[in-house]
Design a protein around this motif. Structure first.
Motif, PDB file in Angstrom:
ATOM      1  N   LYS A 192       0.813  -1.220   0.000  1.00  0.00           N
ATOM      2  CA  LYS A 192       0.000   0.000   0.000  1.00  0.00           C
ATOM      3  C   LYS A 192       0.845   1.268   0.000  1.00  0.00           C
ATOM      4  O   LYS A 192       0.513   2.261  -0.660  1.00  0.00           O
ATOM      5  CB  LYS A 192      -0.922   0.012   1.225  1.00  0.00           C
ATOM      6  N   LYS A 193       1.948   1.245   0.749  1.00  0.00           N
ATOM      7  CA  LYS A 193       2.716   2.473   0.984  1.00  0.00           C
ATOM      8  C   LYS A 193       4.118   2.468   0.378  1.00  0.00           C
ATOM      9  O   LYS A 193       4.837   3.448   0.470  1.00  0.00           O
ATOM     10  CB  LYS A 193       2.815   2.733   2.492  1.00  0.00           C
ATOM     11  N   GLY A 194       4.535   1.346  -0.202  1.00  0.00           N
ATOM     12  CA  GLY A 194       5.852   1.282  -0.832  1.00  0.00           C
ATOM     13  C   GLY A 194       6.912   0.675   0.054  1.00  0.00           C
ATOM     14  O   GLY A 194       7.842   0.036  -0.428  1.00  0.00           O
ATOM     15  N   ALA A 195       6.787   0.871   1.351  1.00  0.00           N
ATOM     16  CA  ALA A 195       7.717   0.262   2.312  1.00  0.00           C
ATOM     17  C   ALA A 195       7.017   0.208   3.665  1.00  0.00           C
ATOM     18  O   ALA A 195       6.095   0.994   3.933  1.00  0.00           O
ATOM     19  CB  ALA A 195       9.008   1.056   2.420  1.00  0.00           C
ATOM     20  N   ALA A 196       7.434  -0.730   4.480  1.00  0.00           N
ATOM     21  CA  ALA A 196       6.818  -0.862   5.802  1.00  0.00           C
ATOM     22  C   ALA A 196       7.806  -1.476   6.775  1.00  0.00           C
ATOM     23  O   ALA A 196       8.657  -2.284   6.393  1.00  0.00           O
ATOM     24  CB  ALA A 196       5.553  -1.723   5.727  1.00  0.00           C
ATOM     25  N   ILE A 197       7.665  -1.082   8.031  1.00  0.00           N
ATOM     26  CA  ILE A 197       8.468  -1.645   9.117  1.00  0.00           C
ATOM     27  C   ILE A 197       7.531  -2.224  10.162  1.00  0.00           C
ATOM     28  O   ILE A 197       6.563  -1.571  10.571  1.00  0.00           O
ATOM     29  CB  ILE A 197       9.366  -0.576   9.765  1.00  0.00           C
ATOM     30  N   VAL A 198       7.814  -3.444  10.587  1.00  0.00           N
ATOM     31  CA  VAL A 198       7.067  -4.050  11.680  1.00  0.00           C
ATOM     32  C   VAL A 198       8.058  -4.483  12.753  1.00  0.00           C
ATOM     33  O   VAL A 198       8.950  -5.293  12.500  1.00  0.00           O
ATOM     34  CB  VAL A 198       6.249  -5.270  11.214  1.00  0.00           C
ATOM     35  N   GLY A 199       7.909  -3.894  13.927  1.00  0.00           N
ATOM     36  CA  GLY A 199       8.709  -4.299  15.074  1.00  0.00           C
ATOM     37  C   GLY A 199       7.923  -5.289  15.909  1.00  0.00           C
ATOM     38  O   GLY A 199       6.694  -5.227  15.969  1.00  0.00           O
ATOM     39  N   VAL A 200       8.635  -6.193  16.566  1.00  0.00           N
ATOM     40  CA  VAL A 200       7.985  -7.262  17.334  1.00  0.00           C
ATOM     41  C   VAL A 200       8.633  -7.386  18.709  1.00  0.00           C
ATOM     42  O   VAL A 200       9.861  -7.400  18.831  1.00  0.00           O
ATOM     43  CB  VAL A 200       8.115  -8.620  16.605  1.00  0.00           C
ATOM     44  N   LYS A 201       7.788  -7.496  19.719  1.00  0.00           N
ATOM     45  CA  LYS A 201       8.269  -7.853  21.046  1.00  0.00           C
ATOM     46  C   LYS A 201       7.437  -9.031  21.552  1.00  0.00           C
ATOM     47  O   LYS A 201       6.436  -9.419  20.956  1.00  0.00           O
ATOM     48  CB  LYS A 201       8.167  -6.669  22.004  1.00  0.00           C
ATOM     49  N   GLY A 202       7.861  -9.621  22.663  1.00  0.00           N
ATOM     50  CA  GLY A 202       7.095 -10.704  23.257  1.00  0.00           C
ATOM     51  C   GLY A 202       7.053 -11.958  22.412  1.00  0.00           C
ATOM     52  O   GLY A 202       6.076 -12.704  22.443  1.00  0.00           O
ATOM     53  N   SER A 203       8.144 -12.236  21.689  1.00  0.00           N
ATOM     54  CA  SER A 203       8.175 -13.411  20.822  1.00  0.00           C
ATOM     55  C   SER A 203       9.119 -14.465  21.397  1.00  0.00           C
ATOM     56  O   SER A 203       9.639 -14.326  22.508  1.00  0.00           O
ATOM     57  CB  SER A 203       8.606 -13.012  19.404  1.00  0.00           C
ATOM     58  N   ASN A 204       9.316 -15.522  20.616  1.00  0.00           N
ATOM     59  CA  ASN A 204      10.229 -16.604  20.969  1.00  0.00           C
ATOM     60  C   ASN A 204      11.123 -16.898  19.762  1.00  0.00           C
ATOM     61  O   ASN A 204      11.034 -16.217  18.737  1.00  0.00           O
ATOM     62  CB  ASN A 204       9.434 -17.850  21.377  1.00  0.00           C
ATOM     63  N   HIS A 205      11.977 -17.892  19.874  1.00  0.00           N
ATOM     64  CA  HIS A 205      12.820 -18.307  18.745  1.00  0.00           C
ATOM     65  C   HIS A 205      11.936 -18.513  17.526  1.00  0.00           C
ATOM     66  O   HIS A 205      10.967 -19.261  17.559  1.00  0.00           O
ATOM     67  CB  HIS A 205      13.546 -19.605  19.109  1.00  0.00           C
ATOM     68  N   PHE A 206      12.254 -17.828  16.407  1.00  0.00           N
ATOM     69  CA  PHE A 206      11.323 -17.822  15.271  1.00  0.00           C
ATOM     70  C   PHE A 206      11.818 -18.592  14.051  1.00  0.00           C
ATOM     71  O   PHE A 206      11.261 -18.471  12.965  1.00  0.00           O
ATOM     72  CB  PHE A 206      10.936 -16.394  14.898  1.00  0.00           C
ATOM     73  N   GLY A 207      12.843 -19.427  14.257  1.00  0.00           N
ATOM     74  CA  GLY A 207      13.342 -20.240  13.148  1.00  0.00           C
ATOM     75  C   GLY A 207      14.386 -19.500  12.334  1.00  0.00           C
ATOM     76  O   GLY A 207      15.138 -18.679  12.864  1.00  0.00           O
ATOM     77  N   THR A 208      14.443 -19.781  11.042  1.00  0.00           N
ATOM     78  CA  THR A 208      15.406 -19.125  10.163  1.00  0.00           C
ATOM     79  C   THR A 208      14.794 -17.897   9.504  1.00  0.00           C
ATOM     80  O   THR A 208      13.592 -17.869   9.205  1.00  0.00           O
ATOM     81  CB  THR A 208      15.881 -20.070   9.046  1.00  0.00           C
ATOM     82  N   GLY A 209      15.628 -16.913   9.253  1.00  0.00           N
ATOM     83  CA  GLY A 209      15.159 -15.743   8.513  1.00  0.00           C
ATOM     84  C   GLY A 209      14.727 -16.104   7.104  1.00  0.00           C
ATOM     85  O   GLY A 209      13.801 -15.499   6.546  1.00  0.00           O
ATOM     86  N   ALA A 210      15.378 -17.102   6.512  1.00  0.00           N
ATOM     87  CA  ALA A 210      15.065 -17.503   5.137  1.00  0.00           C
ATOM     88  C   ALA A 210      13.618 -17.949   4.988  1.00  0.00           C
ATOM     89  O   ALA A 210      13.033 -17.814   3.911  1.00  0.00           O
ATOM     90  CB  ALA A 210      16.002 -18.623   4.699  1.00  0.00           C
ATOM     91  N   PHE A 211      13.037 -18.474   6.036  1.00  0.00           N
ATOM     92  CA  PHE A 211      11.643 -18.912   6.008  1.00  0.00           C
ATOM     93  C   PHE A 211      10.731 -17.757   5.596  1.00  0.00           C
ATOM     94  O   PHE A 211       9.786 -17.929   4.825  1.00  0.00           O
ATOM     95  CB  PHE A 211      11.255 -19.454   7.379  1.00  0.00           C
ATOM     96  N   TYR A 212      11.031 -16.556   6.092  1.00  0.00           N
ATOM     97  CA  TYR A 212      10.223 -15.371   5.791  1.00  0.00           C
ATOM     98  C   TYR A 212      10.640 -14.743   4.464  1.00  0.00           C
ATOM     99  O   TYR A 212       9.791 -14.253   3.717  1.00  0.00           O
ATOM    100  CB  TYR A 212      10.347 -14.369   6.943  1.00  0.00           C
ATOM    101  N   LEU A 213      11.925 -14.777   4.170  1.00  0.00           N
ATOM    102  CA  LEU A 213      12.417 -14.202   2.916  1.00  0.00           C
ATOM    103  C   LEU A 213      11.764 -14.858   1.710  1.00  0.00           C
ATOM    104  O   LEU A 213      11.377 -14.182   0.751  1.00  0.00           O
ATOM    105  CB  LEU A 213      13.938 -14.356   2.816  1.00  0.00           C
ATOM    106  N   GLN A 214      11.678 -16.173   1.736  1.00  0.00           N
ATOM    107  CA  GLN A 214      11.121 -16.893   0.593  1.00  0.00           C
ATOM    108  C   GLN A 214       9.679 -16.492   0.321  1.00  0.00           C
ATOM    109  O   GLN A 214       9.261 -16.382  -0.832  1.00  0.00           O
ATOM    110  CB  GLN A 214      11.226 -18.402   0.841  1.00  0.00           C
ATOM    111  N   LYS A 215       8.915 -16.246   1.379  1.00  0.00           N
ATOM    112  CA  LYS A 215       7.520 -15.836   1.218  1.00  0.00           C
ATOM    113  C   LYS A 215       7.428 -14.421   0.644  1.00  0.00           C
ATOM    114  O   LYS A 215       6.534 -14.120  -0.158  1.00  0.00           O
ATOM    115  CB  LYS A 215       6.794 -15.929   2.558  1.00  0.00           C
ATOM    116  N   ALA A 216       8.348 -13.552   1.052  1.00  0.00           N
ATOM    117  CA  ALA A 216       8.352 -12.189   0.518  1.00  0.00           C
ATOM    118  C   ALA A 216       8.772 -12.174  -0.954  1.00  0.00           C
ATOM    119  O   ALA A 216       8.208 -11.431  -1.769  1.00  0.00           O
ATOM    120  CB  ALA A 216       9.296 -11.320   1.343  1.00  0.00           C
ATOM    121  N   ILE A 217       9.762 -12.994  -1.291  1.00  0.00           N
ATOM    122  CA  ILE A 217      10.229 -13.074  -2.674  1.00  0.00           C
ATOM    123  C   ILE A 217       9.098 -13.534  -3.596  1.00  0.00           C
ATOM    124  O   ILE A 217       8.957 -13.044  -4.725  1.00  0.00           O
ATOM    125  CB  ILE A 217      11.451 -14.011  -2.766  1.00  0.00           C
TER     126      ILE A 217
END
Length: 366
Positions: free
Chosen positions: A107-132
Motif C-alpha cells: 500500500k505504501k511502498g515500504a513498511a516496518i514491523v517491530g515485534v516484542k514478546g516473541s520466541n525463537h522464530f526459526g530461520t530468517g530464510a523462512f520469511y524471505l522466501q515468502k516475501a520473494i
C-alpha cells in the motif's frame, strides 16, 4: 533394529505438525511451526530444523510458551507497526509480522514491523522466501539470548543475532542471505555436541576465554563474532533495532530458552519490506538482477574454484537433493522424535524414506 535416519520431508512435516496439535497448538499455527522447521532442514540449516522440536514442546509443556495467546497490535500508522507476540510460538508471531509488513508495503511502498514478546522464530530464510514470492525485498532481524561476548570480553552478553535479506530475481536464483552475526550459529555447535564431534578452531571460546574445539566446552563458553569487532557491531545494531527499539528483551534480558524456566524469552524481531514496483517495474528489476548475478558468476575464479555462488544458491541445491532423497537426521534427534511421537501417539516411522534413499546409496556405490 537399526533406527532409520532418512525421512520424507512432507511426511516429517506432517509428523511435526500433528505433534504440535496434540500438544495443544491450533492446526494453523502447528502447520506454520512445522513448515518453519522442515524448511530449515531442507536448506541444510539443521541447527534450526526438527532438532528444535523437543525444546519448543518442552517450553509449551512448562507454560513458557503460550500457543493460545492473541498476537496484538500495540501501535500502528500507515507504514510502521509494533506488535506484541504475547509469548506465542516465534514462527507464528514472525509469520503474522511478515503478513502485516507485506500488506503495508504494497500500500505504501515500504513498511516496518517491530515485534516484542516473541520466541525463537526459526530461520530468517523462512520469511524471505515468502516475501520473494510476492516480489518484495525483505530484511529480517532478530535478537537472541546471550551466547556471544563483546569484542574484548570473555562472557556472553549478546546473541548470535541473525541478519536475513531476500531479493527476487528473474531467471536466476534470488539473492537470499541468512546469516548469524557469529562465526557460526550456536545451533551448529549444539548439533556437533549431540553427534559427539569436535568443532573447528575459531568458532568459540570456553568459559575461561580460551579457544576450544570441544563442542561441550564451547556451549559452556561463548561463540565468537564473525569478523571480530565488525560482527560484534552488527550484532549490537540488530539488538538495538529488534530489542531496545521494540520494547523486547535485549542483551542479558533476552531469556535463554534452554536454561530459563521461570520467564518467557521476550525475543524481538524487526521486519522491513520494500515494494520494488515503487522504484521500477518488477520485470525490469528482475532483468537487472539477472544481469547482475550473471556478471558476478562470470568473474575469474580462484584456483580450485569451479563455480561462484550467490547467497542462497548452495542451499537451493541442498533443497533439491533433500526433497528427492529425504532429510537425514542424527540418531540422537531421531530418538528424541520417537520419544515425542510415543508421548503424543504420533508414528514417526510413517515418515521414513525408503526407495529414494536406497537409490542414492546404490548410486554412491557405483
Amino acid at each position: 533394529m537399526t533406527i532409520p535416519t532418512r525421512y520424507d520431508w512432507e511426511k516429517l512435516q506432517n509428523f511435526c505438525s500433528e505433534v504440535f496439535i496434540q500438544a495443544g497448538v491450533d492446526k494453523e499455527s502447528a502447520k506454520v511451526v512445522a513448515e518453519s522447521l522442515i524448511q530449515a532442514d531442507l536448506r541444510g540449516v539443521d541447527s534450526h530444523g526438527v532438532v528444535r522440536t523437543a525444546i519448543y514442546l518442552k517450553r509449551i509443556e512448562k507454560n513458557m510458551i503460550n500457543p493460545a495467546a492473541e498476537i496484538s497490535i500495540e501501535s500502528e500508522d500507515e507504514a510502521v507497526v509494533l506488535i506484541n507476540g504475547n509469548n506465542h510460538l516465534g514462527a507464528v508471531v514472525g509469520t503474522k509480522a511478515l503478513e502485516i509488513a507485506l500488506h503495508k508495503a504494497q500500500k505504501k511502498g515500504a513498511a516496518i514491523v517491530g515485534v516484542k514478546g516473541s520466541n525463537h522464530f526459526g530461520t530468517g530464510a523462512f520469511y524471505l522466501q515468502k516475501a520473494i514470492e510476492k516480489n518484495m525485498i525483505l530484511m529480517v532481524l532478530s535478537n537472541a539470548s546471550q551466547t556471544m561476548p563483546p569484542t574484548g570480553g570473555i562472557r556472553p552478553f549478546i546473541g548470535t543475532n541473525p541478519l536475513a535479506i531476500g531479493i527476487p530475481a528473474g531467471e536466476e536464483d534470488p539473492f537470499l542471505l541468512d546469516m548469524a552475526t557469529s562465526v557460526v550459529a550456536r545451533g551448529k555447535i549444539i548439533v556437533a555436541a549431540q553427534k559427539g564431534e569436535d568443532i573447528p578452531l575459531g568458532w568459540a571460546i570456553d568459559k575461561d576465554g580460551n579457544p576450544t574445539t570441544n563442542a561441550n566446552d564451547a556451549l559452556e563458553g561463548s561463540v565468537l563474532p564473525v569478523g571480530g569487532p565488525k560482527g560484534y557491531g552488527i550484532s549490537m545494531f540488530i539488538d538495538i533495532l529488534a530489542g531496545v527499539l521494540t520494547g523486547a528483551g535485549f542483551g542479558k534480558y533476552v531469556n535463554n530458552m534452554y536454561e530459563n524456566w521461570e520467564e518467557p524469552q521476550n525475543v524481538g524481531h524487526f521486519f522491513l519490506a520494500i515494494d520494488i514496483d515503487r522504484f521500477m517495474p518488477i520485470e525490469t528489476f528482475k532483468k537487472r538482477m539477472d544481469l547482475y548475478i550473471r556478471e558476478i558468476k562470470k568473474e575469474p575464479k580462484a584456483e580450485g574454484v569451479e563455480e561462484i555462488f550467490i547467497p542462497g544458491e548452495i542451499e537451493k541445491n541442498i533443497v533439491i537433493e533433500r526433497m528427492k532423497y529425504g532429510i537425514e537426521l542424527p540418531s540422537k534427534v531421531v530418538e528424541e522424535l520417537i520419544e515425542i511421537g510415543n508421548r503424543y501417539k504420533v508414528d514417526l516411522y510413517k515418515a521414513v524414506k525408503t526407495d529414494s534413499f536406497q537409490q542414492k546409496e546404490a548410486l554412491n556405490e557405483c
